[in-house]
Design an enzyme around this catalytic site. Sequence first.
Site, PDB file in Angstrom:
ATOM      1  NE  ARG A  62      20.441 -28.180 -11.384  1.00 27.98           N
ATOM      2  CZ  ARG A  62      20.090 -28.272 -10.515  1.00 27.98           C
ATOM      3  NH1 ARG A  62      20.224 -27.923  -9.587  1.00 27.98           N
ATOM      4  NH2 ARG A  62      19.563 -29.886 -10.943  1.00 27.98           N
ATOM      5  N   GLY A  70      12.820 -38.579   0.552  1.00 22.42           N
ATOM      6  CA  GLY A  70      13.452 -39.873   0.491  1.00 22.42           C
ATOM      7  C   GLY A  70      11.839 -40.633   0.155  1.00 22.42           C
ATOM      8  CD  GLU A 115      -0.942  -2.528   1.469  1.00 23.18           C
ATOM      9  OE1 GLU A 115      -2.156  -2.871   2.843  1.00 23.18           O
ATOM     10  OE2 GLU A 115      -0.277  -2.247   2.010  1.00 23.18           O
TER      11      GLU A 115
END
Length: 378
Positions: free
Chosen positions: A220, A312, A65
């Site tokens: 990347r 994992g 704002e």
Amino acid sequence: MPVPEAVATEEDRRFMAAAIRFAERHRGLTATNPSVATLVVRDDGAGPVIVGRGVTALGGRPHAETAALAEAGALAIGATAYVTLEPCAHHGRTPPCAEALVAAGIARVVSASADPDVRVDGRGHGILRAAGLTVVPGLLAREAAERLSGYLTRHARNRPQVTLKIAVSRDGKIGRRGGGQVKITGPVADRQTHLVRAQSDAILVGIGTVAEDDPRLDCRLPGLGARSPRRIVLDPMLRLDPASAFARGAKSLPTQLAVLPNVDGMRRQALEAMGFGFLACETVPGTGRVALPELLEDLGATGTMTVLVEGGATIARSFLAEDLVDRLILVEGPVTIGADGVDAPVTLPEAKTRFRLARHDRFGEDLWHEFDLRGPRR
């Protein structure tokens, strides 16, 4: 109660949609504050014109704002302000944004998402109404909340929003036991993953993933390298190999290890000299695994709003079992890994029963499935 959305016009919807898109510019770069956008629009008879634009500044200050009103100057008098989050109502080093809108002469405020911060939570709208401004809240609230979900989650659940991302082979595997990294997805899906990284405050994996894959865990995409998230590794016993490429990257990418107190002080000092930071953690009795709710609570207390989990199967199952996943991304690749593969911690049919499918795309030969929660947690 919010004014019904029917009060808003199609013109309002168009400018609010533009404000929501504009807020994406600094998403993930505003520290503990959310990336909010403000458009100041006036119509002097020749059609509406944007006279002021603002997005939360890098690092979180000044607010949107403030920037939009500064650009608009005197043209803000009698104009409409479109704000993607309810204007703040609390005094800090600067006056609240709600008061700034009043002082600038804004006549009408259209806002999207409500702000659950106890210092705001309706008070911003209250300041505007008390000053005689017309207030139209809740316009495109769902769309705005999707972009502000990390901030909203941190206030609602006292922890960051958790996104679990898993790449799954055609036969339901995520890798090969003892075989290092297995390429599952193609270049377009990979770039989408890097975009998700760029929008996250932190990326989290377990020490097993680091030891097995030695990943970079950065963004990347061209021009977005500076938006790589903070890296967090769950390593309670401090097993990280200082000679790994991951460890050498700590000088250039902020990296933290979640470790138990008083574990190998000499090793800790060596890693600290390499650029690592540390998070104190606890473990679940009898398992040796990091206590995730407590860790996330600590991260939320430091202002972390979004965590991307790319670990994992063990880490993924732990987050799912603890009911800590707010958003799930399953990317199905065309490869087949075989019987020696590691089973995915969640299948697509299971995900559909537990979450709501929010997005489904095809990127080359890969299928991208994005899920979120079906409803609010109790």
